[in-house]
Design an enzyme around this catalytic site. Structure first.
Site, PDB file in Angstrom:
ATOM      1  CG  ASP A  15      -1.647   1.250   1.443  1.00  0.00           C
ATOM      2  OD1 ASP A  15      -2.417   1.623   0.548  1.00  0.00           O
ATOM      3  OD2 ASP A  15      -1.458   1.888   2.497  1.00  0.00           O
ATOM      4  CG  ASP A  17      -0.996   7.645   0.284  1.00  0.00           C
ATOM      5  OD1 ASP A  17       0.129   8.090   0.013  1.00  0.00           O
ATOM      6  OD2 ASP A  17      -1.970   7.735  -0.484  1.00  0.00           O
ATOM      7  NE  ARG A 103     -12.808   3.152  -2.119  1.00  0.00           N
ATOM      8  CZ  ARG A 103     -11.893   4.076  -1.828  1.00  0.00           C
ATOM      9  NH1 ARG A 103     -11.092   4.505  -2.776  1.00  0.00           N
ATOM     10  NH2 ARG A 103     -11.776   4.577  -0.628  1.00  0.00           N
TER      11      ARG A 103
END
Length: 192
Positions: A15, A17, A103
């Site tokens: 990932d 952030d 998403r």
């Protein structure tokens, strides 16, 4: 492969952030990119092990107009300048309510990486700081490792099948084939 033997690890997705870099919402300024303490070591270790290394990131600001594609590309370029080149950037740019399959926690970013690298999703792992990251891995049939930070909710830590205290610890455990031997995690700073 013997029954019960886990598949060989062929790649790790991180990932962006909150896992590789400090989370700066809707950041389009490369000068604000700050790698987290063990991110460079984690990425370097995964590369040294001969694994594909990529980034899987939700960036809904593109769809909402809060973030430009150029700004996103400049920030990602700065991350590569600091951490080295990645074998792939898998980014969902859809709005949160778009209903897309990419998403996180949907499996799309993991399955995109698997197709790009010609490996099975079960040969990948995703390291992230939220339940959505772990969920995306699980929904694709990959391994997920949660590395909590102060923004990670306590229930996300409790529900995660695998928890590591740092990104480098997550990589080392994946390489040692110990993804399910979750250590006790000090929940200090983890949101309740």
């Amino acid at each position: 492969m013997a029954q019960g033997t886990p598949p060989q690890l062929r790649g790790i997705l991180f990932d962006r952030d909150g896992t590789l870099v400090v989370d700066v919402p809707m950041n389009d300024d490369p000068t604000r990119v700050q790698p987290l303490p063990t991110a460079a070591d984690a990425v370097r270790r995964a590369r040294a092990a001969g694994l594909f290394v990529g980034v899987a990131s939700n960036q809904p600001g593109i769809a909402t107009g809060e973030l430009s594609r150029d700004g996103l590309d400049r920030v990602n370029g700065r991350i590569e300048a600091l951490l080295g080149p990645f074998d792939g950037w898998f980014v969902c740019t859809h709005a949160k309510d778009a209903g897309c399959l990419c998403r996180k926690p949907q499996p799309g970013l993991v399955t995109q990486a698997a197709r790009a690298w010609a490996v099975a999703p079960s040969e990948l792992a995703l390291i992230g700081d939220t339940a959505a990251d772990v969920g995306a891995a699980a929904n694709a049939g990959a391994l997920g490792v949660l590395v909590p930070n102060p923004r990670t909710r306590r229930e996300e830590v409790t529900a995660a099948p695998t928890v590591a205290t740092t990104a480098i610890e997550a990589v080392e455990r994946l390489l040692a084939h110990e993804p399910h031997a979750a250590p006790a995690v000090d929940p200090v700073g983890v949101h309740s």
